[in-house]
Design an enzyme around this catalytic site. Structure first.
Site, short mmCIF file in Angstrom:
data_model
loop_
_atom_site.label_atom_id
_atom_site.label_comp_id
_atom_site.label_asym_id
_atom_site.label_seq_id
_atom_site.Cartn_x
_atom_site.Cartn_y
_atom_site.Cartn_z
N TRP A 147 36.29 29.63 33.93
CA TRP A 147 37.06 28.80 32.84
C TRP A 147 36.13 27.20 32.47
CZ3 TRP A 147 37.23 24.25 35.15
CH2 TRP A 147 37.15 24.13 36.62
N ASN A 148 35.07 27.33 33.55
CA ASN A 148 34.61 25.77 33.32
C ASN A 148 33.44 25.83 32.31
OD1 ASN A 148 32.61 27.84 34.86
ND2 ASN A 148 31.82 26.06 35.98
N LYS A 171 37.21 40.25 30.30
CA LYS A 171 38.14 39.54 30.64
C LYS A 171 38.02 38.03 30.89
CE LYS A 171 41.08 38.00 34.13
NZ LYS A 171 40.95 36.73 33.52
N PRO A 172 38.29 37.12 30.09
CA PRO A 172 38.11 35.73 29.96
C PRO A 172 39.04 35.05 31.24
CG PRO A 172 39.19 36.02 28.06
CD PRO A 172 39.20 37.46 28.79
N SER A 174 42.21 33.00 32.54
CA SER A 174 43.42 32.93 31.72
C SER A 174 43.79 31.38 31.31
CB SER A 174 44.70 33.12 32.68
OG SER A 174 44.40 34.24 33.09
N GLY A 224 32.36 33.42 38.78
CA GLY A 224 33.58 32.75 39.61
C GLY A 224 33.32 32.59 40.90
N GLU A 246 27.73 35.99 39.85
CA GLU A 246 27.42 34.53 39.93
C GLU A 246 28.49 33.59 40.66
OE1 GLU A 246 24.74 33.42 38.72
OE2 GLU A 246 23.74 35.36 37.79
N LEU A 247 28.17 33.35 41.70
CA LEU A 247 29.56 32.83 42.52
C LEU A 247 29.22 31.21 42.78
CD1 LEU A 247 29.59 35.68 45.18
CD2 LEU A 247 30.68 35.65 42.87
N CYS A 280 28.89 25.11 38.35
CA CYS A 280 28.71 25.81 39.49
C CYS A 280 27.17 25.29 40.13
CB CYS A 280 28.33 27.30 39.21
SG CYS A 280 27.23 27.52 38.02
N GLU A 378 32.91 23.46 47.70
CA GLU A 378 32.77 22.75 46.38
C GLU A 378 33.98 21.71 45.89
OE1 GLU A 378 32.73 26.39 44.11
OE2 GLU A 378 30.90 25.71 43.05
N GLU A 455 21.17 36.33 35.55
CA GLU A 455 21.55 36.48 34.31
C GLU A 455 20.22 35.67 33.44
OE1 GLU A 455 25.47 34.89 34.09
OE2 GLU A 455 26.11 37.10 33.71
P1 NAP Z 1 37.78 32.28 40.02
O1 NAP Z 1 39.24 31.69 40.36
O2 NAP Z 1 37.13 33.10 40.90
O3 NAP Z 1 38.08 33.08 38.50
C1 NAP Z 1 36.97 33.58 37.85
C2 NAP Z 1 37.37 34.79 36.93
O4 NAP Z 1 37.79 35.58 37.80
C3 NAP Z 1 38.66 34.42 36.08
O5 NAP Z 1 38.42 35.18 34.88
C4 NAP Z 1 39.69 34.95 37.06
O6 NAP Z 1 40.98 34.97 36.21
C5 NAP Z 1 39.27 36.14 37.61
N1 NAP Z 1 39.94 36.66 38.84
C6 NAP Z 1 40.43 35.71 39.77
N2 NAP Z 1 41.03 36.77 40.61
C7 NAP Z 1 40.46 37.88 40.28
C8 NAP Z 1 40.55 39.10 41.08
N3 NAP Z 1 41.31 39.41 42.12
N4 NAP Z 1 40.10 40.37 40.44
C9 NAP Z 1 39.33 40.17 39.61
N5 NAP Z 1 39.08 38.97 38.83
C10 NAP Z 1 39.67 37.93 39.21
O7 NAP Z 1 36.98 31.03 39.55
P2 NAP Z 1 36.91 29.88 38.69
O8 NAP Z 1 37.98 29.02 39.19
O9 NAP Z 1 37.59 30.21 37.14
O10 NAP Z 1 35.60 29.12 38.63
C11 NAP Z 1 34.98 28.24 39.20
C12 NAP Z 1 34.31 28.93 40.29
O11 NAP Z 1 33.33 29.69 39.45
C13 NAP Z 1 33.42 28.07 41.32
O12 NAP Z 1 33.56 28.57 42.51
C14 NAP Z 1 32.18 27.89 40.59
O13 NAP Z 1 31.05 27.53 41.39
C15 NAP Z 1 31.92 29.47 40.21
N6 NAP Z 1 30.97 29.38 38.91
C16 NAP Z 1 29.65 30.19 39.21
C17 NAP Z 1 28.87 30.18 38.31
C18 NAP Z 1 27.37 31.13 38.48
O14 NAP Z 1 26.73 31.05 37.52
N7 NAP Z 1 27.09 31.27 39.83
C19 NAP Z 1 29.11 29.52 36.98
C20 NAP Z 1 30.36 29.18 36.54
C21 NAP Z 1 31.16 28.86 37.80
P3 NAP Z 1 42.44 34.34 35.89
O15 NAP Z 1 41.57 33.12 35.29
O16 NAP Z 1 43.22 35.13 35.18
O17 NAP Z 1 42.69 33.89 37.36
#
Ligand code: NAP
Length: 475
Positions: A147-148, A171-172, A174, A224, A246-247, A280, A378, A455
């Protein structure tokens, strides 16, 4: 209230099951998003597979032409994109405009890269043999985005996969599906063949499980948290499914006393407070050489205090809401934890007195012990943790003392030092006197627990290509 559609096999489809989308600035429901179950995701993968059998054989040039048409559609609607991003994510409108512009640039970059899935011919080691290296698209891709940066991080995956000749089911997150719906409308208007790009939404665990278990899905690309990344790694074991990940990150900033101080202050501000600290590659740990620390903080802290906090739609706002009030609670816990361990609060540290409860005052803490929660995990908010060092060796050791390795930032005017740091820092991206290193034409990604693969850049296309060796005996 408007119900936004999925995009399935060339049709925008409104479903009876929906999920609310909130404005983080107010907490109010602003739209409903259609959702689907695992059966619909399986159908989408089947349609994507059918589309792949044709799409894979199109020329790179024609795939690039489609990406250019999508880019043109997006450009025509860019203000609408920016407003939707701000509405569902909360970021200041100027930053949403920047995110939209970068997304269009990604499409144009991969439109060019689509022509460049080069193989090679290897000189033989035995008489009469010839060796060819061929590149072919990996197949149907399941893409999961956060979402960020809800638009750019989704399209970064989709544009590279389409350029490579893959088909994609996205899948974006939610919290922020609406800009992906707008993107689907642009794909549709650009005349994409059915099934080449599809959009699903719903329970993340179910959709992820279908991507993992369904043999038609040949790769998952995920951005994520490291926690969900680990779950995907475990789930991918059974089918040996390739993953790009990308974590999370925990980026250090190193400011040396030979730095151009105003540039170091500007660069650190942007690396920390852009996107309200929810990036991130955000600066999480700021290390100042002791000899310049006082001068740096004297310039930095007033600039942080002057950042305007408010709804992203308000002119001049630089710090929007966090994604929800719970994210503020977590940041406040990290701030309290740092203070209990002896850190000094220089500014901020409180929930901002604005409606909605999702605003945090931009905060600076100094003397934060390495064990503090915010120094390890974080904070994902506008909070700077500042510490000090004396020598370059100490700075490198501090910067590398993390399980993450996404980005690192260095401020110095000494070119020799800059090279030593570029080579020593354990990070996938290094900004030298640059708080904003991301660009379409350079690889983006992390080392250690920040992920697998890259990427953007030429690497971005490579991530969706298989390598084949063909050995020919000729007479
Ligand atoms: P997240 O909770 O891991 O969610 C990311 C995506 O994964 C969402 O679409 C989420 O869906 C989905 N998801 C959640 N549980 C899942 C599962 N069990 N199986 C498959 N997909 C699942 O992360 P976030 O809170 O959205 O984003 C913040 C994190 O992303 C931070 O840690 C940040 O550092 C990291 N990030 C990394 C990068 C990079 O390029 N390295 C870039 C941006 C962000 P729902 O929304 O429906 O839960």
């Amino acid at each position: 209230m408007k119900i936004h559609p999925l995009y399935l096999n060339g049709e925008l489809v409104v479903t009876s099951a929906t999920r609310p989308v909130l404005d983080p600035a107010t907490g109010a429901v602003v739209a409903q998003m259609s959702t689907c179950g695992r059966d619909v995701v399986a159908q989408a993968l089947a349609h994507a597979h059918t589309a792949f059998t044709t799409w894979r054989h199109t020329t790179g040039r024609s795939r690039g032409d489609l990406l250019l048409k999508i880019a043109a559609e997006m450009e025509r609607r860019q203000e609408e994109f920016a407003r939707v991003i701000t509405q569902e994510n909360g970021k200041p409108l100027a930053q949403s405009r920047g995110e939209t512009a970068m997304t269009i640039d990604h499409l144009r970059w991969f439109a060019e890269e689509a022509r460049r899935g080069y193989g090679r011919i290897i000189p033989p080691q035995a008489d009469g043999k010839r060796h060819l290296v061929l590149k072919s698209p990996i197949g149907v891709v399941g893409a999961i985005s956060p979402w960020n940066f809800p638009l750019v991080l989704a399209v970064r995956k989709v544009s590279a996969a389409l350029a490579a000749g893959c088909t994609v089911v996205l899948k974006p997150a939610s919290a922020t599906p609406l800009c992906s719906v707008l993107f689907a409308e642009c794909v549709h208007a650009a005349g994409a063949p059915r099934g080449v790009f599809q959009l699903v939404a719903g329970a993340a665990g179910e959709i992820g499980a279908e991507f993992l278990a369904n043999p038609l899905c040949r790769k998952i690309t995920f951005t994520g948290s490291t926690e969900v990344g680990r779950q995907l790694i475990a789930g991918a074991a059974a089918g040996v499914k390739p993953l790009s990940l990308e974590l999370g990150g925990h980026s250090p900033v190193l400011v040396f006393d030979d730095a151009d101080l105003p540039r170091a202050v500007d660069g650190t501000l942007i690396a920390k407070y852009r996107n309200t600290g929810q990036s991130c590659i955000a600066a999480n740990r700021i290390y100042l050489q002791r000899s310049c620390a006082e001068a740096f903080l004297a310039a930095f802290v007033p600039r942080v205090q002057a950042l305007k906090v408010g709804p992203g739609t308000e002119p001049g706002v630089e710090i929007g809401p966090l994604i929800n009030p719970a994210a503020v609670d977590l940041a406040l816990q990290h701030i309290a934890d740092a203070q209990q361990r002896g850190a000094r609060l220089l500014c901020g540290g409180r929930r901002a007195a604005l409606p909605g409860g999702a605003f945090l005052e931009p905060t600076v803490l100094t003397g934060v012990p390495a064990e503090a929660a915010g120094m390890c995990d974080e904070t994902f908010g506008p909070v700077s943790y500042v510490n000090f060092f004396d020598t370059e060796a100490e700075a490198i050791a501090l910067a590398n003392a993390s399980t993450y390795g996404l980005a690192a930032y260095v401020f110095t005017r000494d070119l020799n030092r800059a090279f030593r740091l570029m080579e020593s820092l354990e990070a996938g991206m290094i900004g030298v006197n640059d708080g904003l290193p991301t660009t379409s034409n350079a690889p983006f990604g992390g080392v250690k627990q920040s992920g697998w693969g890259r990427e953007l850049g030429v690497e971005g296309l490579e991530a969706f290509l298989e390598t084949k060796h063909a050995s020919l005996v000729i007479q």
